[in-house]
Design an enzyme around this catalytic site. Structure first.
Site, PDB file in Angstrom:
ATOM      1  N   LYS A 161       0.893  -1.155   0.000  1.00 15.37           N
ATOM      2  CA  LYS A 161       0.000   0.000   0.000  1.00 15.37           C
ATOM      3  C   LYS A 161       0.933   1.206   0.000  1.00 15.37           C
ATOM      4  CE  LYS A 161      -3.416   2.352   2.989  1.00 15.37           C
ATOM      5  NZ  LYS A 161      -4.376   2.171   4.099  1.00 15.37           N
ATOM      6  N   GLU A 206      -3.466   7.026   1.965  1.00 18.18           N
ATOM      7  CA  GLU A 206      -3.818   7.282   3.371  1.00 18.18           C
ATOM      8  C   GLU A 206      -2.581   7.438   4.251  1.00 18.18           C
ATOM      9  OE1 GLU A 206      -6.563   4.045   4.328  1.00 18.18           O
ATOM     10  OE2 GLU A 206      -8.227   5.290   3.652  1.00 18.18           O
ATOM     11  N   GLU A 261     -16.231  -4.409   7.652  1.00 14.16           N
ATOM     12  CA  GLU A 261     -15.976  -3.044   8.109  1.00 14.16           C
ATOM     13  C   GLU A 261     -17.202  -2.149   7.929  1.00 14.16           C
ATOM     14  OE1 GLU A 261     -12.690  -1.115   6.125  1.00 14.16           O
ATOM     15  OE2 GLU A 261     -13.138   0.826   7.036  1.00 14.16           O
ATOM     16  N   ASP A 304     -14.902   2.350  -1.312  1.00 12.98           N
ATOM     17  CA  ASP A 304     -14.286   1.574  -0.239  1.00 12.98           C
ATOM     18  C   ASP A 304     -15.238   0.542   0.378  1.00 12.98           C
ATOM     19  OD1 ASP A 304     -12.441   0.733   1.540  1.00 12.98           O
ATOM     20  OD2 ASP A 304     -12.509   2.483   2.848  1.00 12.98           O
ATOM     21  N   HIS A 341     -21.210   5.638   2.034  1.00 12.22           N
ATOM     22  CA  HIS A 341     -20.321   6.270   3.010  1.00 12.22           C
ATOM     23  C   HIS A 341     -20.984   7.330   3.898  1.00 12.22           C
ATOM     24  CE1 HIS A 341     -16.564   6.087   4.836  1.00 12.22           C
ATOM     25  NE2 HIS A 341     -15.831   5.825   3.764  1.00 12.22           N
TER      26      HIS A 341
HETATM   27  O1  GCW Z   1     -11.244   0.577   4.129  1.00  6.09           O
HETATM   28  C1  GCW Z   1     -10.251   1.496   4.494  1.00  6.09           C
HETATM   29  C2  GCW Z   1     -10.099   1.230   5.940  1.00  6.09           C
HETATM   30  C3  GCW Z   1      -8.675   1.307   6.425  1.00  6.09           C
HETATM   31  C4  GCW Z   1      -7.817   0.464   5.508  1.00  6.09           C
HETATM   32  C5  GCW Z   1      -7.874   1.072   4.122  1.00  6.09           C
HETATM   33  C6  GCW Z   1      -7.113   0.261   3.105  1.00  6.09           C
HETATM   34  C7  GCW Z   1      -5.935  -0.895   6.011  1.00  6.09           C
HETATM   35  O2  GCW Z   1     -10.938   2.099   6.643  1.00  6.09           O
HETATM   36  O3  GCW Z   1      -8.675   0.823   7.729  1.00  6.09           O
HETATM   37  O4  GCW Z   1      -6.494   0.374   5.953  1.00  6.09           O
HETATM   38  O5  GCW Z   1      -9.196   1.130   3.672  1.00  6.09           O
HETATM   39  O6  GCW Z   1      -7.736  -0.564   2.450  1.00  6.09           O
HETATM   40  O7  GCW Z   1      -5.928   0.454   2.957  1.00  6.09           O
END
Ligand code: GCW
Length: 664
Positions: A268, A272, A373, A345, A501
Site C-alpha cells: 500500500k 492514506e 468493516e 471503499d 459512506h
Molecule cells: O477501508 C479502508 C479502511 C482502512 C484500511 C484502508 C485500506 C488498512 O478504513 O482501515 O487500511 O481502507 O484498504 O488500505
C-alpha cells in the site's frame, strides 16, 4: 471404585463430552465423521508419493473417507490442471490425479465434502481447475496483535511467542484454508510496520510458513515502502537509488534463504499517509518494478494496491483510474495491480471499479473485504457471496460485451502470468474464528469462489450449511433463503439506492449522515457523498457533475449517465435526484427511500422469526449465540432507519409514510 477414582472418572467423562459436543463453532465447516475401524479395514488409500502434502491428503482420507479404495497420483505432464485435480472411478476404486501435491489435498477435501452432502461417489468423474492461480487472504493484523477492521478478537499470530511457541490454531487455520482451496496468505496489515522485515520477525514468519507449507499455503508479507530508510538506515527509500535497490535485493535474498517458497509482497503506497515512490517524485510503476526486479529471480510476486485517493477537488471515485491508467504497460510481469471491487471503499453496494479492464497491458486482481468493516462488523448476519459475485459477473465491456471482471482477472481475455484474487480476512482468535457464526460462511464463500467463480451463491450457502450445521432440508432451504437475501437487507437498512459512506466517522459502525468536522477532510465527510439538500439527494457523477461515468465503457457510460436508464440500485451513486422523482415503483424518491429502510428492518425481523423456528435443528450454544446477534442486528437496523430518515427528512420536508414502522 473408590470415591476418589469415581470422581476422576466423572471428570474425565465430562471432559470427553465437552470435547465431543462443544459446539462453539471452533470446528468451522470441518466436521467430518471419523471412519470406523471396520470401514478403514475394508478399503485402501494408496500413494507412492512421500511428499508431505500428499501424505496429508492420504491421512485425511484414511481418517474420514467412507467410500471405496483410492489411489493418489501425481502426473507431472498434466500442467493444464494447475493445482486442480481429476477424479475418475475405475472398477472399485477412485483414482485421483493432480499435477501438484496440493491438487491431491484439494481433491481429498472435495470428496470428503461431497461425501458429507450424501453425494454418490462410487462412480465419480470430475475435473477441477481453479479459476485463479493465487487465492489469497489479506490479514490486516498488526504486530501488537490488534487487527485493523478486525471484529473477531486479537490476531491469530502470537508474535511475542513465535517462533518458540506454536499455537495449534496455526495448523487448524491452514487446514481450514486448504479445505476451501485458499493457497496464500498475507500475514500483516497493509498499513505495514517496517519491523516485519527485521531478522527477528522473519524467523517468526518462517515458523508460520513451515506449518502452512504442508497445506499448500504460501506466505506473503505487506511491506512498508520506507523500510530501507527506517530499518536499513539508508538516507531515503527512493526506488531509483541504487543503494535502496540493493537493500531490497539483499532483503529478498535473506527472506528466501529462510522461506524458499515465499510468495511475495503486498504494497500500500502513497495511500492514506503510507510512504511510497511518489515521495521521491517517482511513479507507482517505478516503485513496483524496483521490488519486482528484486524478487523476480525467486519467482515472487508484487501485489501493488490501487487504493489511492487524495483530498483534491477531484471526485474520490475517479482517482485510482486517473493515477493508474496512464501507467498501463509499464509494470513488470510479476506485478499485479490489486483493485478493490468498488471505486470508494467496500460499501454495502458500489458499482465495480472502472479501472478493471481499462489497463489492457497490466495484470489486475480484485480485492474483496471479507471482514465486515462497512456491514455491521461481526454483529450482523450478511452473507457476502452475492456481493462478490455481483462484481465478478459485472460486464466491464472492456473488449465488447462479455468482458466481465471475472474474465479480466482470471486471464481469460488478457494473458496474465499469474492470476490472483484477494480477500481481507475476517479471522481472529475468537473461539469461532470470525465473531459471528455466519461470518464463517464468508470466509468459506471467498475460498470457494476463488477456486471456481462460476459457482452460485446459493450452492455455496447450501454446502456450507450442510457442512456446518445439518443436512435437514427444511433448515437448509429456509436458512439459505435468509442468507441469500441478507446482503440486500443490509443495503436496505444502511444505504439503499446507491447511497454510500454515510457511516459514523472512523469506526464505520453506525449511521452519521450528518457527520461534519470543521476543517476536516471533505472526502471523509458523509455530506461529500450524499449531497442532500432541499432539492434532492445523491452524488452527481454524470457528465454534468464529476463525470465519473466517463471512466466506464459504453454502453455503461450512457446507461449510468441517464437518470431514466441508470439502475435504481445505483441511482444515488450517479445522480443527484429530486425528492419528487418518480421511481419505477410509482413512488417518489422520498417514499422509495423510506420504503427501502423499512424493508431492511422488516427483513431482519423476519430473520429473527425464522431463526427462532430453527431451534430444534441447531445445538443450543450456536442457536443462542446467533439469536443474540440477531437482536443486535435488529436494534442497529432500526437505528439506521430512524437516523437516516429523520436526517434526510430535514431536507425533503416530507412526511414519513404511514406504513413505515415507528418509532422514527
Ligand atoms: O477501508 C479502508 C479502511 C482502512 C484500511 C484502508 C485500506 C488498512 O478504513 O482501515 O487500511 O481502507 O484498504 O488500505
Amino acid at each position: 471404585m473408590s470415591l476418589r477414582r469415581a470422581h476422576i472418572v466423572y471428570i474425565l467423562f465430562i471432559l470427553i463430552c465437552t470435547q465431543t459436543f462443544a459446539e462453539d463453532g471452533s470446528q468451522l465447516w470441518l466436521r467430518f465423521e471419523k471412519v470406523s475401524a471396520e470401514i478403514s479395514a475394508k478399503r485402501t488409500i494408496k500413494t507412492k508419493s512421500v511428499d508431505p502434502t500428499v501424505l496429508l491428503a492420504k491421512q485425511e482420507l484414511e481418517d474420514y473417507w467412507k467410500g471405496n479404495n483410492v489411489e493418489l497420483l501425481i502426473d507431472r505432464k498434466l500442467t493444464k490442471l494447475k493445482d486442480g485435480f481429476k477424479i475418475t472411478s475405475s472398477g472399485s476404486k477412485l483414482q485421483i490425479v493432480a499435477n501438484k501435491p496440493a491438487g491431491l489435498l484439494y481433491a481429498a477435501y472435495h470428496i470428503l465434502q461431497k461425501q458429507n452432502e450424501g453425494a454418490e461417489i462410487t462412480h465419480y468423474n470430475v475435473e477441477e481447475i481453479p479459476s485463479y492461480d493465487i487465492r489469497i487472504l489479506n490479514h490486516w493484523d498488526n504486530l501488537d496483535r490488534t487487527v485493523e477492521r478486525g471484529y473477531a478478537g486479537y490476531s491469530l499470530w502470537k508474535w511475542a511467542e513465535l517462533p518458540q511457541v506454536l499455537s495449534p490454531r496455526y495448523e487448524e487455520y491452514a487446514r481450514a484454508n486448504a479445505s476451501i482451496g485458499i493457497n496464500a496468505t498475507v500475514l500483516n496489515n497493509v498499513n505495514a510496520s517496517p519491523q516485519i522485515l527485521t531478522p527477528e520477525y522473519l524467523t517468526k514468519v518462517k515458523a508460520l510458513a513451515d506449518i502452512f507449507r504442508k497445506y499448500g499455503i504460501k506466505v506473503y508479507l505487506s511491506v512498508n515502502f520506507s523500510s530501507p530508510k527506517v530499518i536499513g538506515g539508508l538516507e531515503n527509500s527512493d526506488p531509483l537509488n541504487k543503494d535502496v535497490q540493493l537493500w531490497w535485493k539483499n532483503k529478498v535474498k535473506e527472506i528466501y534463504q529462510l522461506i524458499p517458497d515465499f510468495g511475495g509482497f503486498l504494497v500500500k503506497a502513497n495511500s492514506e499517509g503510507q510512504p511510497g515512490p511518489q515521495d521521491y517524485g517517482r511513479t507507482h510503476a517505478d516503485g513496483a518494478n524496483m521490488l519486482a526486479d528484486a524478487i523476480k529471480p525467486y519467482s515472487g510476486m508484487i501485489m501493488w494496491r490501487a487504493f489511492v485517493y487524495n483530498p483534491t477537488k477531484e471526485d474520490r471515485a475517479k482517482q485510482a483510474y486517473q493515477e493508474f491508467v496512464p501507467l498501463d504497460g509499464q509494470f513488470r510481469d510479476n506485478v499485479i495491480i490489486q483493485i478493490k471491487n468498488g471505486p470508494i471503499d467496500f460499501q454495502p453496494r458500489e458499482p465495480f471499479t472502472p479501472l478493471f479492464g481499462a489497463m489492457r497491458n497490466t495484470a489486475q486482481m480484485v480485492e474483496f473485504q471479507i471482514t465486515q468493516e462497512y456491514l455491521g462488523f461481526s454483529n450482523h448476519l450478511v452473507y457476502l457471496a452475492p456481493l462478490f459475485k455481483e462484481t465478478l459477473d459485472s460486464d466491464a465491456y472492456a473488449d465488447g460485451a462479455g468482458t466481465t471482471i471475472a474474465k479480466i482477472t482470471d486471464g481469460t481475455v488478457r494473458k496474465i502470468s499469474k492470476s490472483a484474487i484477494a480477500g481481507v480476512a475476517n479471522i481472529g482468535e475468537d473461539v469461532n474464528w470470525t465473531g459471528h457464526h455466519f461470518a464463517q460462511a464468508n470466509w468459506f464463500a471467498f475460498g470457494k469462489l476463488a477456486w471456481n467463480h462460476q459457482l452460485s451463491s446459493e450452492d455455496i450457502a447450501k454446502e456450507w450449511l450442510k457442512l456446518t450445521f445439518t443436512k435437514d432440508e427444511t433448515f437448509v432451504k429456509d436458512v439459505t433463503d435468509m442468507m441469500l437475501t441478507s446482503r440486500e437487507t443490509v443495503v436496505n437498512y444502511m444505504m439503499p439506492l446507491g447511497l454510500h459512506h454515510i457511516f459514523a466517522f472512523d469506526h464505520h459502525y453506525g449511521p452519521e449522515p450528518w457527520g461534519n468536522m470543521p476543517g476536516g477532510r471533505a472526502d471523509w465527510m458523509p455530506w461529500y457523498y450524499h449531497n442532500a439538500n432541499e432539492k434532492g439527494v445523491g452524488f452527481n457523477r454524470t457528465t454534468s457533475g464529476s463525470n465519473a461515468v466517463v471512466q466506464y465503457n459504453e454502453p455503461l457510460r450512457s446507461l449510468f449517465n441517464d437518470i431514466q436508464t441508470c439502475p435504481e440500485n445505483l441511482i444515488l451513486w450517479f445522480h443527484h435526484v429530486s425528492w419528487d422523482h418518480k421511481m419505477k415503483s410509482g413512488l417518489t424518491l422520498w417514499e422509495e427511500i423510506c420504503t427501502h429502510y423499512d424493508r431492511g428492518v422488516q427483513d431482519v425481523r423476519a430473520y429473527q422469526r425464522l431463526w427462532d423456528k430453527m431451534e430444534s435443528y441447531v445445538d443450543a450454544q450456536r442457536f443462542k449465540e446467533i439469536q443474540s446477534k440477531l437482536k443486535i442486528q435488529i436494534k442497529d437496523a432500526v437505528w439506521w432507519k430512524d437516523a437516516c430518515l429523520l436526517y434526510f427528512q430535514t431536507f425533503s420536508r416530507k412526511p414519513i409514510p404511514y406504513y413505515i414502522e415507528r418509532p422514527i
